[in-house]
Enzyme design. Structure first.
Site, PDB file in Angstrom:
ATOM      1  N   SER A 247     -37.151 -78.234   3.132  1.00 45.46           N
ATOM      2  CA  SER A 247     -38.577 -78.060   2.873  1.00 45.46           C
ATOM      3  C   SER A 247     -39.407 -79.124   3.586  1.00 45.46           C
ATOM      4  O   SER A 247     -38.937 -80.233   3.829  1.00 45.46           O
ATOM      5  CB  SER A 247     -38.845 -78.140   1.369  1.00 45.46           C
ATOM      6  OG  SER A 247     -38.701 -79.475   0.912  1.00 45.46           O
ATOM      7  N   GLY A 251     -38.678 -83.128   3.946  1.00 43.83           N
ATOM      8  CA  GLY A 251     -38.639 -83.649   5.311  1.00 43.83           C
ATOM      9  C   GLY A 251     -39.584 -84.818   5.515  1.00 43.83           C
ATOM     10  O   GLY A 251     -39.245 -85.800   6.190  1.00 43.83           O
ATOM     11  N   GLU A 266     -35.721 -79.919  10.841  1.00 41.19           N
ATOM     12  CA  GLU A 266     -36.109 -78.509  10.961  1.00 41.19           C
ATOM     13  C   GLU A 266     -36.591 -78.082   9.585  1.00 41.19           C
ATOM     14  O   GLU A 266     -35.813 -77.968   8.646  1.00 41.19           O
ATOM     15  CB  GLU A 266     -34.913 -77.680  11.441  1.00 41.19           C
ATOM     16  CG  GLU A 266     -35.293 -76.276  11.865  1.00 41.19           C
ATOM     17  CD  GLU A 266     -35.259 -75.289  10.717  1.00 41.19           C
ATOM     18  OE1 GLU A 266     -36.368 -74.962  10.193  1.00 41.19           O
ATOM     19  OE2 GLU A 266     -34.170 -74.859  10.324  1.00 41.19           O
ATOM     20  N   CYS A 300     -35.842 -69.511   7.029  1.00 36.86           N
ATOM     21  CA  CYS A 300     -37.044 -70.292   7.340  1.00 36.86           C
ATOM     22  C   CYS A 300     -37.913 -69.605   8.385  1.00 36.86           C
ATOM     23  O   CYS A 300     -39.106 -69.886   8.475  1.00 36.86           O
ATOM     24  CB  CYS A 300     -36.654 -71.697   7.805  1.00 36.86           C
ATOM     25  SG  CYS A 300     -35.578 -71.723   9.241  1.00 36.86           S
ATOM     26  N   GLU A 399     -44.236 -70.480   2.211  1.00 34.29           N
ATOM     27  CA  GLU A 399     -43.146 -69.534   2.400  1.00 34.29           C
ATOM     28  C   GLU A 399     -42.581 -69.141   1.038  1.00 34.29           C
ATOM     29  O   GLU A 399     -42.327 -69.986   0.184  1.00 34.29           O
ATOM     30  CB  GLU A 399     -42.060 -70.120   3.301  1.00 34.29           C
ATOM     31  CG  GLU A 399     -41.471 -71.437   2.869  1.00 34.29           C
ATOM     32  CD  GLU A 399     -40.424 -71.949   3.839  1.00 34.29           C
ATOM     33  OE1 GLU A 399     -39.994 -71.183   4.729  1.00 34.29           O
ATOM     34  OE2 GLU A 399     -40.028 -73.114   3.717  1.00 34.29           O
TER      35      GLU A 399
END
Length: 512
Positions: A247, A251, A266, A300, A399
């Site tokens: 997430s 991150g 990522e 993702c 998301e």
């Protein structure tokens, strides 16, 4: 009765418990081990709700043990030739392929994805190691012209040292391989912390590696909670580089806590998919549905924001709803199943929240819209199509990570680009058009790291660069092929002044 599962070398990797579940062990310095605390947590099959077994609850001390083991062997890996490390990576790929069916079955039990998708993921995992093996053999560096006629300047690549890898639960074999394969190929030793809900498949991967020539300590596995063992990798002085997929919030915390360590991050994405008025709608529906519903939407790069031109809106909505209704939700081990359960309660709750928020603000549920009835657990979620979605709704900004197709209508091309770029995620996108001028117009202006034309936003070939867009919260750096090697190694410049060396030519002249 308790039976023991043995690796080919005779070390105990797990034990069968009396209730039919298992007691698993993590790996440090090539040996299965329990947590130094003795504590465990229960892991369950998301499709059935039944326990798979007990997993070691690793501690910071366990993470330190793993880091120490990795540091012990890092120079051995560093000074192997690229061709020796390539041979090792091919050997690891061989053993993944030879264990394909078993790994796929465990992946389905652990993660919940359909067995057909699990087999594809196992194949991709092996391919990551093959690609890394070939890429490192061609990882060429530069000879740089010098201003000084007596100097030669050249560059080489060196590993960072100890690589800490922290991975999520949605692709618990392939995503780790995106770091582990190039990390080993580049000469790093590794400590890996998998997601707690999918640690079983991580252990099964280490089990199949136990009969290879992988040096003890080259790949260590510590299970447990991310804020404990994962954070220890990030803040510990014994790690030299961090790789993380997950997430944006986590991150950002990793980037902050890592300080000056290199990080390869990522992070999240949220489409968009843009369907223009000249699109091939059959292709748009098929590809977008794949991006929405494969892996139950737990990707993702999923197609979770679908921007549709008003002239083709009604036809597109009808067709994607029909497609969603034809999908089979059920037992992930059954051949006919298209969607299995969501992996955990958190992502199911998030789907509930996003749909509730959208409908309260005027969105229409065309099909689906909630958890499925008469299933073994309440993690089975109906493939959902939402229409009349607006940019104010949470589903536009975050998301969902579930089987959802939220549809936003636009009337002009520039409006579509503005909607696409307004959120703070910028991982992947796709544009459907039959016009080459519009293709280039959108490809240049949509702010995502990848723009796919006439295909799913989730389309990616693993040797190509994958990562977020600057100014967004979708990460930094690039995974994929040679780009991973670049991130997981460092350039070292060597300048040689050969005129100042003791010259054998001068010594020869002196003897004469």
């Amino acid at each position: 009765m308790v039976t023991r599962t043995m690796t080919d070398e005779g070390s105990v990797s797990s034990t069968d418990l009396e209730d039919g579940s298992m007691s698993f062990m993590m790996y440090i310095a090539g040996e299965p081990t329990v947590s130094e605390s003795g504590e465990t947590y229960t892991v369950t099959n998301p499709a059935t709700g039944k326990a798979l077994g007990e997993m070691p609850a690793g501690t910071r001390t366990d993470a330190q043990r793993a880091i120490d083991a990795a540091r012990e062997v890092k120079e051995d890996l560093e000074f192997m030739t690229a061709f020796e490390r390539a041979e090792l990576c091919h050997e690891l790929a061989d053993t993944i392929e030879s264990s394909r069916d078993s790994l796929a079955e465990w992946l389905t039990r652990d993660q919940g994805k359909p067995l057909t998708e699990a087999k594809v993921e196992v194949d991709l995992c092996a391919k990551e190691f093959r690609n890394a093996a070939e890429d490192v053999k061609r990882d060429e560096t530069d000879v740089i012209p010098s201003e000084d006629s007596g100097k030669h300047i050249y560059t080489i690549r060196k590993p960072h040292g100890v690589l800490g890898v922290i991975t999520p639960w949605n692709f618990p074999l392939n995503i780790p391989a995106e770091y582990i394969a190039p990390g080993l190929a580049a000469g790093n030793s590794i400590v890996w912390v998998p997601a707690p809900t999918t640690s079983v498949i991580a252990i099964k991967l280490l089990e199949v590696f136990s009969d290879t020539s992988l040096p003890d300590g080259a790949l260590n596995l510590v299970t447990g909670e991310g804020p404990v063992v994962g954070n220890e990798l990030v803040v510990n002085d014994g790690t030299d580089v961090i790789g993380f997929t997950g997430s944006p919030e986590t991150g950002e915390a990793i980037a902050r806590d890592a300080g000056t360590k290199p990080t390869l991050l990522e992070l999240g994405g949220n489409g968009p998919v843009i369907i223009l008025d000249d699109a091939n709608l059959d292709a748009a529906v098929e590809c977008t549905s794949s991006g929405c519903f494969n892996n139950t939407g737990q990707i993702c790069s999923a197609s979770e924001r679908i921007l549709v031109h008003e002239d083709v809106h009604d036809e597109f909505v009808d067709h994607i709803a029909d497609h969603a209704q034809q999908l089979t939700l059920g037992d992930p081990t059954a051949e006919e199943t298209d969607l299995g359960p969501l992996n955990n309660d958190g992502v199911a709750d998030k789907m509930d929240h996003h749909i509730e928020d959208a409908t309260e603000q005027g969105a229409t549920v065309v099909t689906g819209g909630g958890r499925a009835d008469n299933m073994p657990t309440d993690r089975y979620y109906q493939p959902t199509v939402l229409d009349d979605v607006t940019t104010e709704m949470t589903v536009n900004w975050e998301e969902s990570f579930g089987p959802i197709a939220p549809i936003i209508t636009f009337s002009s091309y520039d409006e579509a680009i503005a909607i696409a770029n307004e959120i703070d995620l910028g991982l992947t996108s796709s544009v459907f058009t039959s016009n080459i001028e519009l293709m280039y117009y959108f490809a240049e202006r949509v702010e995502t790291g990848i723009v796919n034309i006439n295909d799913s936003s989730a389309y990616w070939e693993i040797h190509t660069p994958f990562g977020g867009y600057s100014g967004k919260n979708s990460g930094n750096g690039r995974i994929g092929g040679k780009y991973s090697l670049e991130q997981l190694s460092q350039v070292k410049t060597i300048a040689v002044d050969y005129e100042n060396a003791a010259s054998p030519l001068n010594r020869e002249n002196e003897r004469e």
